[in-house]
Scaffold this active site. Structure first.
Site, PDB file in Angstrom:
ATOM      1  N   LEU A 159     -16.830 -56.365  -8.698  1.00  0.00           N
ATOM      2  CA  LEU A 159     -15.396 -56.659  -8.629  1.00  0.00           C
ATOM      3  C   LEU A 159     -14.762 -56.723 -10.013  1.00  0.00           C
ATOM      4  O   LEU A 159     -15.425 -56.999 -11.006  1.00  0.00           O
ATOM      5  CB  LEU A 159     -15.147 -57.977  -7.884  1.00  0.00           C
ATOM      6  CG  LEU A 159     -15.708 -59.301  -8.434  1.00  0.00           C
ATOM      7  CD1 LEU A 159     -14.904 -59.837  -9.596  1.00  0.00           C
ATOM      8  CD2 LEU A 159     -15.736 -60.324  -7.320  1.00  0.00           C
ATOM      9  N   CYS A 207     -17.801 -59.395 -19.081  1.00  0.00           N
ATOM     10  CA  CYS A 207     -18.882 -58.501 -18.629  1.00  0.00           C
ATOM     11  C   CYS A 207     -19.273 -57.433 -19.650  1.00  0.00           C
ATOM     12  O   CYS A 207     -20.413 -57.415 -20.099  1.00  0.00           O
ATOM     13  CB  CYS A 207     -18.485 -57.844 -17.313  1.00  0.00           C
ATOM     14  SG  CYS A 207     -18.394 -59.039 -15.963  1.00  0.00           S
TER      15      CYS A 207
END
Ligand SMILES: NC(=O)c1ccc[n+]([C@@H]2O[C@H](COP(=O)([O-])OP(=O)(O)OC[C@H]3O[C@@H](n4cnc5c(N)ncnc54)[C@H](O)[C@@H]3O)[C@@H](O)[C@H]2O)c1
Length: 438
Positions: A156, A268
């Site tokens: 996501l 990330c």
């Protein structure tokens, strides 16, 4: 089905809320008591569009609950998701201490069959370690309970997390060879998406773990690639946006992640690229493309600082910089590894003062860098500034009233690190204008 999600952060809370929306009975666990108490009062700890409604609806419906008591939550669940953080250690490797703590907690507790699913992004081989940690705890108390481990990496995007979870491009599920029971349970859990014809990639665990790193490393490389092209454009004259369009219309390349800018940030890409490079090196191999993407990114961020100092006639000392956007991208309050944070720190070091505004990320950013002045909107940030710098492309920065801005600022100058304005418009408003690769 009863499931438990351990770690109620960006991924855990979205995962828990969305599964409850599918009709699954979900318990979300976090060790931060204040986060859980807030959630019980209906307060969402992060900014993620649409999440508050889903949480409220499913809490009301009795399908979603929050607790700090992992033992009880583990008891009740058939599937236990591990969704805790996996930050970088100082050498670039992944710190698995949070994952280990949860795995041991599970091992200490289980007395009936469970599927333990790693959703956190973890280096290849981690699920084997998770099995080992759980088994060690079971052995310690002489318990013969069986369990499965699985890897179900999450793809996501913050800011679009609900849509991405409900309508993902794909779901990757890795299980141990021959573990049909675990795959059947995972398919049952994801049944609403199967019915939606979401593509599922069923694979072994190592492949699933690697797939996540391969995807993030590729996307980060795409960003660094176009950022490197932007340097040519600045040196020889050229428009990186037109180049990105010319490239991206080729379906083999695709348009996404070809926007030149201040480099990738967030929770990330920076840590996952470092981690991929690190575990490749541990295997005696250099992941050369990713190493290069990391280097290009670091250089790009420093180039942005130089660009701003250049706009300040080469001297930041004593100047005031209005920084618009602090989160690493729009529609999130996440400032982890945000380019804005690095840029603000570098400018402060060079003696500038900072007036900053962000629609969602001010509280966290203010705690991190108390020296910058937080302003209530764009125009307050611009008051008396020698330059305005757009670091994050929030929609509200796309239509700044330039006449008003010019009146408020000490100097009419804009450094647009997201290429959301065009030079003609800024020239017409009497602004000096710098962008990236144009
Ligand atoms: N944020 C993203 O966009 C994203 C996307 C895909 C994958 N991921 C991965 O998902 C994982 C989680 O990321 P995040 O952004 O949600 O992290 P986060 O820091 O927002 O949340 C992690 C949560 O885990 C809790 N926690 C830690 N140890 C715990 C324990 N022993 N028991 C209970 N709770 C515990 C923390 O208190 C925190 O609330 C990471 O591995 C990340 O790489 C993140």
């Amino acid at each position: 089905m009863n499931i438990t999600v351990i770690g109620t952060g960006y991924v855990g809370l979205v995962t828990g809320a969305c599964f409850s929306e599918f009709g699954v009975q979900v318990t979300c666990v976090d060790k931060q008591a204040e986060k859980i108490e807030g959630l019980e009062r209906g307060e969402i700890p992060i900014y993620e569009p649409g999440l508050d409604e889903i949480v409220a609806r499913n809490v009301r419906g009795g399908r979603l609950s929050f607790t700090t008591d992992s033992a009880d939550a583990i008891d009740r669940a058939l599937v236990v998701f591990i969704a805790v953080g996996t930050p970088s250690s100082s050498d670039g490797s992944t710190d698995l201490s949070f994952v280990e703590a949860v795995a041991r907690e599970i091992g200490k507790r289980i007395d009936s069959y469970k599927v333990v699913v790693t959703k956190s992004t973890v280096p290849v081989g981690t699920s084997d370690k998770v099995r080992g940690w759980i088994q060690e705890e079971l052995d310690r108390r002489g318990d013969k309970t069986r369990f499965s481990v699985a890897s179900n990496p999450e793809f996501l995007r913050e800011g679009a997390a609900i849509g991405d979870f409900m309508r993902p491009d794909r779901v990757v599920i890795g299980t141990e060879t021959g573990d049909d029971h675990a795959i059947a349970i995972m398919k049952d859990l994801y049944r609403p998406l199967y019915l939606n014809e979401t593509p599922f990639v069923e694979t072994d665990i190592h492949t699933a773990e690697l797939a996540k790193y391969a995807a993030n490393a590729f996307l980060a490389t795409k960003i660094s690639f176009i950022n490197e092209v932007s340097i040519f454009c600045e040196e020889v004259g050229g428009d990186v946006q037109a180049i990105a369009r010319a490239m991206g219309l080729d379906r083999r390349i695709g348009k996404k992640f070809l926007h030149a800018g201040p480099g990738f940030g967030g929770s990330c890409f920076p840590k996952d690229t470092l981690s991929a490079a690190h575990f490749a090196r541990e295997l005696g191999h250099e992941f050369s493309i990713v190493e290069a993407a990391i280097r290009v990114n670091e250089r790009q961020q420093m180039r942005m600082v130089d660009k701003i100092v250049n706009a300040l006639d080469g001297e930041a000392e004593g100047k005031t910089v209005a920084v618009l956007g602090l989160s690493f991208k729009p529609e999130t309050d996440d400032i982890r590894e945000a380019p804005a944070i690095l840029i603000v720190r570098a400018l402060l070091e060079r003696g500038a003062s900072i007036r900053a505004y962000d629609p969602a990320a001010m509280a966290e950013a203010g705690r991190l860098i108390p020296e910058m002045m937080l302003c209530k909107d764009v125009y307050e940030a611009l008051a008396g500034a020698d330059v305005m710098v757009i670091v994050t492309e929030w929609n509200e920065f796309r239509m700044i009233d330039l006449a008003r801005a010019k009146e408020l600022m000490a100097e009419p100058k804009m450094v647009d690190l997201r290429n959301i304005y065009d030079a003609e418009r800024l020239a017409a408003a009497d602004f000096e204008y710098w962008s990236v690769g144009r």
